[in-house]
Design a protein around this motif. Sequence first.
Motif, short mmCIF file in Angstrom:
data_model
loop_
_atom_site.label_atom_id
_atom_site.label_comp_id
_atom_site.label_asym_id
_atom_site.label_seq_id
_atom_site.Cartn_x
_atom_site.Cartn_y
_atom_site.Cartn_z
N PRO A 29 0.80 -1.22 0.00
CA PRO A 29 0.00 0.00 0.00
C PRO A 29 0.83 1.26 0.00
O PRO A 29 0.44 2.26 -0.60
CB PRO A 29 -0.83 -0.11 1.29
CG PRO A 29 -0.10 -1.09 2.13
CD PRO A 29 0.58 -2.04 1.19
N PHE A 30 2.00 1.25 0.66
CA PHE A 30 2.83 2.45 0.69
C PHE A 30 3.39 2.72 -0.69
O PHE A 30 3.48 3.85 -1.14
CB PHE A 30 3.96 2.29 1.71
CG PHE A 30 3.46 1.99 3.08
CD1 PHE A 30 2.66 2.90 3.75
CD2 PHE A 30 3.74 0.78 3.69
CE1 PHE A 30 2.18 2.62 5.02
CE2 PHE A 30 3.26 0.50 4.96
CZ PHE A 30 2.47 1.42 5.63
N ALA A 33 0.51 4.06 -2.82
CA ALA A 33 0.19 5.42 -2.42
C ALA A 33 1.27 6.39 -2.87
O ALA A 33 0.99 7.51 -3.31
CB ALA A 33 0.01 5.50 -0.90
N SER A 230 -8.16 -2.58 3.40
CA SER A 230 -7.35 -1.52 2.78
C SER A 230 -8.26 -0.38 2.33
O SER A 230 -9.42 -0.58 1.99
CB SER A 230 -6.58 -2.06 1.58
OG SER A 230 -5.92 -1.01 0.89
N THR A 231 -7.72 0.83 2.33
CA THR A 231 -8.47 1.97 1.79
C THR A 231 -8.38 2.03 0.27
O THR A 231 -9.11 2.79 -0.37
CB THR A 231 -7.91 3.30 2.34
OG1 THR A 231 -6.51 3.37 2.06
CG2 THR A 231 -8.14 3.41 3.84
N THR A 253 -10.73 4.37 -4.22
CA THR A 253 -10.73 3.94 -2.83
C THR A 253 -11.74 2.83 -2.61
O THR A 253 -12.71 2.68 -3.38
CB THR A 253 -11.05 5.10 -1.89
OG1 THR A 253 -12.39 5.56 -2.14
CG2 THR A 253 -10.08 6.25 -2.10
N VAL A 381 -4.57 7.37 3.03
CA VAL A 381 -3.64 6.96 4.08
C VAL A 381 -4.15 7.45 5.43
O VAL A 381 -4.48 8.63 5.58
CB VAL A 381 -2.23 7.53 3.81
CG1 VAL A 381 -1.28 7.13 4.93
CG2 VAL A 381 -1.70 7.03 2.47
N ASN A 382 -4.22 6.55 6.40
CA ASN A 382 -4.66 6.89 7.74
C ASN A 382 -3.52 6.65 8.73
O ASN A 382 -2.66 5.80 8.52
CB ASN A 382 -5.87 6.05 8.14
CG ASN A 382 -7.08 6.35 7.27
OD1 ASN A 382 -7.25 7.49 6.82
ND2 ASN A 382 -7.90 5.35 7.02
N VAL A 393 0.72 3.79 10.74
CA VAL A 393 0.27 4.43 9.52
C VAL A 393 0.21 3.43 8.38
O VAL A 393 1.04 2.53 8.27
CB VAL A 393 1.20 5.62 9.15
CG1 VAL A 393 2.62 5.14 8.91
CG2 VAL A 393 0.68 6.39 7.94
N GLY A 394 -0.81 3.57 7.54
CA GLY A 394 -0.94 2.68 6.39
C GLY A 394 -2.12 3.08 5.53
O GLY A 394 -2.96 3.89 5.94
N ALA A 395 -2.20 2.51 4.35
CA ALA A 395 -3.35 2.71 3.47
C ALA A 395 -4.42 1.70 3.87
O ALA A 395 -4.80 0.81 3.09
CB ALA A 395 -2.95 2.55 2.01
#
Length: 409
Positions: A29-30, A33, A230-231, A253, A381-382, A393-395
């Motif tokens: 996810p990083f 993103a 996941s977002t 999303t 990302v939250n 932190v992650g998506a």
Amino acid sequence: MAPNDSAETNGEATGTVVGRRKKARYIVPFAVAGVAAATIGLVPALAASGDPDLPDITAQELIEKIAASDQEQLSGTLKVSTDLGIPSLGGIASSFAPDAGGGDTSAAPESKLMDLASGTHTLRVAADGPDRQRLSILGEGSEYSLVHNGDDVWGYDSGSNEVYHATSDGAERPDGKHKAPKGVPATPKELAEEALAAADDTTSVTVDGTAQVAGRDAYQLLIKPKQSGSTIGSVRVAVDSETGVPLKFTLATSSGGKAAVDAGFTKVDFSKPDASSFSFTPPKGAKVTEADELKDGAGKDGAAGKAPEDLGALEDFKGLNVIGKGWNAVAEIDVPGGAGLPAQGSGTGDMPAQAQQFLDALGDKVTGDFGSGTVFRTRLVNALMTDDGKVYVGAVTQDTLVKAADAAE
């Protein structure tokens, strides 16, 4: 129309493209993103205008086509729309910038490229290999241009008539050419490869039909997580059928609604741009700021400050740990000093009022086995900051963040 040939990635589907970069897989996810954020500088969106009839191609073959593309010359116009669910960052960024007269400049890339994180923008781009690129952000009655030509990087804000100048450190690539300085947008091919290299067995990669982008026939590569939590719902890349160059990048999303990033060419030309596209001379009367002045914080009044690239330095963060895998990966970071965010008026490094309002608008108080903290949300990302000074932190969704924090205790 190309069939929906599937190549769900399991370590073989993406072949050498993925195999040679296995180390990136745990941060799917990083990586995606990051590609989304960087792509808004170069690769953007136009509604499809018909579905061309192209020869059948598998997902593996399309990935190999992207990897094999050697197209380094192009020019064009892009439309970029970004909706991360956050307010415009222009005013927020300025609240952290050095005081006026302390060596800061509106022409620095960090202050202008931040604007692309929200809203809709029109850009012009040109590229002639790794040593020459130009990106211009078109505004109402003004224009910002970022020009990389050999060892020199120039930023020019026509609205303020300010110029930023930096030189590369002379670092050489294996082929003997200079590296593009940090902050200069990469090619669409490099951005797409970053996303594909992070794919693993938590990812489905398929060919999802065809489209036309900027008048060119393209295949559509669809990348989706197999996991829930996941977002990120999907990443769609329109790939030029002739050159293998990504023409359009859309990140949707998992919550639905408008795409978080919708970026694509409205016009594109793969011929060699004119050399004049990469030449720049500061206009008469323009204020010129050298990058070294920002690094040293040496303005005309000697005010102290930090270079923009120093503001996000991570060397003070210890014990970085990754919890989970694939699209649900969450990074755990120990904040220096082991304390949560300082409240406004706390007397411990008070936060600017505008920044505090920004964080309050995003934050939700949460509790769990980890204790208590605040989740700061965007559409993509939250981040969870616990009251005892850890950041997760992650998506990923809020629930996934809390579960990760609980699992870390």
